[in-house]
Design a protein around this motif. Structure first.
Motif, short mmCIF file in Angstrom:
data_model
loop_
_atom_site.label_atom_id
_atom_site.label_comp_id
_atom_site.label_asym_id
_atom_site.label_seq_id
_atom_site.Cartn_x
_atom_site.Cartn_y
_atom_site.Cartn_z
N PHE A 136 0.81 -1.22 0.00
CA PHE A 136 0.00 0.00 0.00
C PHE A 136 0.84 1.28 0.00
CE2 PHE A 136 -2.68 -3.01 2.64
CZ PHE A 136 -3.55 -3.33 1.62
N LEU A 137 2.15 1.15 0.07
CA LEU A 137 3.03 2.30 0.31
C LEU A 137 3.71 2.83 -0.95
CD1 LEU A 137 4.67 1.20 3.69
CD2 LEU A 137 2.69 2.71 3.33
N TYR A 138 3.29 2.36 -2.12
CA TYR A 138 3.86 2.84 -3.38
C TYR A 138 5.37 2.61 -3.41
CZ TYR A 138 -0.75 4.87 -4.05
OH TYR A 138 -2.11 5.04 -4.20
N LYS A 139 5.74 1.37 -3.05
CA LYS A 139 7.15 0.98 -3.05
C LYS A 139 7.69 0.95 -4.47
CE LYS A 139 10.26 -2.85 -1.96
NZ LYS A 139 10.90 -2.77 -3.30
N LEU A 140 8.86 1.56 -4.67
CA LEU A 140 9.50 1.55 -5.98
C LEU A 140 10.16 0.20 -6.24
CD1 LEU A 140 9.02 4.62 -5.71
CD2 LEU A 140 11.27 4.95 -6.77
N PRO A 141 10.09 -0.32 -7.46
CA PRO A 141 10.81 -1.56 -7.79
C PRO A 141 12.32 -1.36 -7.63
CG PRO A 141 9.25 -0.96 -9.53
CD PRO A 141 9.34 0.21 -8.60
N CYS A 142 13.00 -2.42 -7.26
CA CYS A 142 14.47 -2.38 -7.11
C CYS A 142 14.89 -1.23 -6.21
CB CYS A 142 15.16 -2.27 -8.45
SG CYS A 142 15.18 -3.81 -9.38
N ASN A 172 22.67 3.47 -14.73
CA ASN A 172 23.76 3.84 -15.65
C ASN A 172 23.35 3.70 -17.11
OD1 ASN A 172 25.53 4.39 -13.52
ND2 ASN A 172 26.29 2.27 -13.44
N LEU A 173 22.54 2.70 -17.39
CA LEU A 173 22.13 2.45 -18.78
C LEU A 173 21.02 3.40 -19.24
CD1 LEU A 173 22.10 -1.46 -18.91
CD2 LEU A 173 23.60 0.07 -20.23
N PHE A 174 20.01 3.57 -18.40
CA PHE A 174 18.80 4.27 -18.84
C PHE A 174 18.55 5.59 -18.13
CE2 PHE A 174 18.05 -0.30 -19.59
CZ PHE A 174 17.89 -0.27 -20.96
N LYS A 175 19.34 5.88 -17.09
CA LYS A 175 19.28 7.15 -16.36
C LYS A 175 17.85 7.50 -15.93
CE LYS A 175 23.56 8.60 -18.52
NZ LYS A 175 24.34 8.03 -17.39
N GLU A 176 17.35 8.69 -16.28
CA GLU A 176 16.06 9.13 -15.76
C GLU A 176 14.89 8.32 -16.32
OE1 GLU A 176 15.41 11.17 -13.21
OE2 GLU A 176 17.58 11.03 -13.00
N LYS A 177 15.08 7.66 -17.44
CA LYS A 177 14.03 6.78 -17.95
C LYS A 177 13.76 5.64 -16.97
CE LYS A 177 14.62 7.60 -22.92
NZ LYS A 177 14.94 6.98 -24.24
N TRP A 178 14.81 5.13 -16.36
CA TRP A 178 14.67 4.07 -15.36
C TRP A 178 13.94 4.59 -14.13
CZ3 TRP A 178 14.10 -0.68 -14.17
CH2 TRP A 178 14.46 -1.20 -12.94
N MET A 179 14.30 5.78 -13.68
CA MET A 179 13.65 6.36 -12.50
C MET A 179 12.17 6.62 -12.78
SD MET A 179 16.19 6.26 -10.52
CE MET A 179 15.36 7.00 -9.11
N SER A 180 11.87 7.11 -13.98
CA SER A 180 10.48 7.37 -14.35
C SER A 180 9.68 6.07 -14.40
CB SER A 180 10.42 8.06 -15.71
OG SER A 180 9.09 8.26 -16.13
N TYR A 181 10.29 5.03 -14.93
CA TYR A 181 9.62 3.72 -14.98
C TYR A 181 9.31 3.23 -13.56
CZ TYR A 181 9.27 -1.35 -14.97
OH TYR A 181 8.86 -2.64 -14.72
N LYS A 182 10.26 3.35 -12.66
CA LYS A 182 10.05 2.87 -11.29
C LYS A 182 8.92 3.62 -10.60
CE LYS A 182 14.14 2.91 -9.28
NZ LYS A 182 15.12 2.47 -8.24
N ASN A 183 8.88 4.93 -10.79
CA ASN A 183 7.81 5.72 -10.18
C ASN A 183 6.43 5.33 -10.71
OD1 ASN A 183 9.34 7.34 -8.41
ND2 ASN A 183 9.92 8.72 -10.06
N LYS A 184 6.35 5.15 -12.03
CA LYS A 184 5.07 4.77 -12.64
C LYS A 184 4.64 3.37 -12.20
CE LYS A 184 5.66 7.67 -16.75
NZ LYS A 184 5.89 7.67 -18.22
N LYS A 185 5.60 2.47 -12.10
CA LYS A 185 5.30 1.10 -11.69
C LYS A 185 4.81 1.07 -10.25
CE LYS A 185 5.45 -3.33 -12.78
NZ LYS A 185 4.67 -3.91 -13.90
N ALA A 186 5.41 1.87 -9.37
CA ALA A 186 4.97 1.92 -7.98
C ALA A 186 3.53 2.38 -7.87
CB ALA A 186 5.89 2.85 -7.19
N ILE A 187 3.16 3.40 -8.64
CA ILE A 187 1.79 3.91 -8.63
C ILE A 187 0.82 2.86 -9.15
CG2 ILE A 187 0.25 5.63 -9.62
CD1 ILE A 187 2.65 7.57 -9.63
N LYS A 188 1.18 2.21 -10.23
CA LYS A 188 0.30 1.21 -10.84
C LYS A 188 0.06 0.05 -9.90
CE LYS A 188 -0.18 -1.60 -15.02
NZ LYS A 188 0.46 -1.98 -16.32
N ARG A 189 1.12 -0.43 -9.25
CA ARG A 189 0.99 -1.59 -8.35
C ARG A 189 0.09 -1.30 -7.16
NH1 ARG A 189 7.23 -3.81 -7.76
NH2 ARG A 189 7.32 -5.01 -9.70
N SER A 190 0.32 -0.18 -6.50
CA SER A 190 -0.46 0.12 -5.29
C SER A 190 -1.90 0.49 -5.62
CB SER A 190 0.21 1.24 -4.48
OG SER A 190 1.40 0.76 -3.87
#
Length: 287
Positions: A172-178, A265-283
């Protein structure tokens, strides 16, 4: 005003080793012990003036409240400053700059003489007693510790608010992946349930720590801190003996963080954006 479902953490003056193990350590329940440090030299000596006197010349790492990004990692400081200048800053004005997870007792060994390791049934990691400092209204984002340790968190010279959630509430806490953190745009002091509706389902704990009080945080507990006044805290830790937490902590330490660093290192802010969106979707699926 929106409010979280938070239960006051039990507060007791003192407790025996056997009762602590039975009532709190084994069932993994938090507690505040109010008088555990009253026979420590630190109880009388530890305040900002004392730290300034004996450690003012040391350069310390500082963290502010900017979000973790591909540039700044979880434990990467944003600037450095002499301890004396930092304490002057704490005394004169509110500041977001904090000292986080810093082993000042290694730099100033005489500080070790001021503390004791409580007889509560734990095997402590005696070489890493970490200190944390913060200014008025500075906040530590919601997170849990990488190693699933049992944590004894002692506060000195001021007051701080502590919000805790057991591991069962992670969904329920919008945990970010990885990651070990929740979505960093959540304000746990005034949550927007329209934007973060799953928070309404999370059941946690709250307390206010004052000088000399100790908060026991069980293994894997989420915690968010707000310094209500300038002050600092000491954490001592004991490694988990629970097999499932040993496995999870080992995965976090030896696998997860390296995956996350590689993706940054590979995807920079795209990776961070993905993690934020995934956290919202999951919770939000749970609403």
């Amino acid at each position: 005003m929106n409010t979280l479902h938070l239960e006051e953490i039990p507060r007791i003056a003192a407790i025996s080793r056997a009762d602590f193990i039975k009532q709190f350590a084994k069932p993994q329940k938090p507690v505040v012990i109010q008088k555990l440090t009253e026979d420590w030299p630190a109880y009388q000596k530890w305040n900002l003036n004392y730290i300034d006197k004996i450690a003012g010349g040391i350069e310390v790492p500082l963290f502010d409240d900017r979000p973790i990004s591909s540039k700044y990692k979880f434990n990467e400081p944003h600037m450095r400053m002499k301890m004396s200048a930092y304490i002057d800053l704490l005394k004169t004005q509110p500041t977001n700059y904090r000292i986080f997870l810093y082993n000042l007792l290694k730099e100033i060994p005489v500080l070790r003489d001021d503390i004791k390791f409580p007889d509560l049934g734990f095997r402590y990691l005696r070489g890493i007693p970490f200190l944390f400092f913060g200014g008025e209204n500075s906040k530590v984002f919601m997170h849990y510790d990488i190693d699933y340790a049992n944590i004894l968190h002692f506060h000195f010279d001021g007051e701080k608010k502590c919000i805790l959630y057991p591991p069962s509430e992670s969904k329920f806490l919008y945990k970010l992946p990885c990651a070990l953190i929740s979505h960093q745009e959540i304000d746990f002091n005034n949550p927007d349930f329209t934007r973060w509706p799953a928070l309404q389902k999370a059941k946690g704990y709250i307390t206010h720590l004052k000088h000399g009080e100790m908060l026991y945080m069980p293994e894997g507990y989420w915690h968010q801190m707000t310094y209500l006044t300038p002050g600092f805290s000491l954490s001592i830790r004991s490694m988990t003996r629970r097999p499932k937490h040993i496995v999870r902590g080992s995965y976090n330490f030896f696998i997860m963080r390296y995956i996350d660093n590689a993706m940054r290192n590979l995807f920079k802010e795209k990776w961070m954006s993905y993690k934020n969106k995934k956290a919202i979707k999951r919770s939000n699926k749970l609403v």
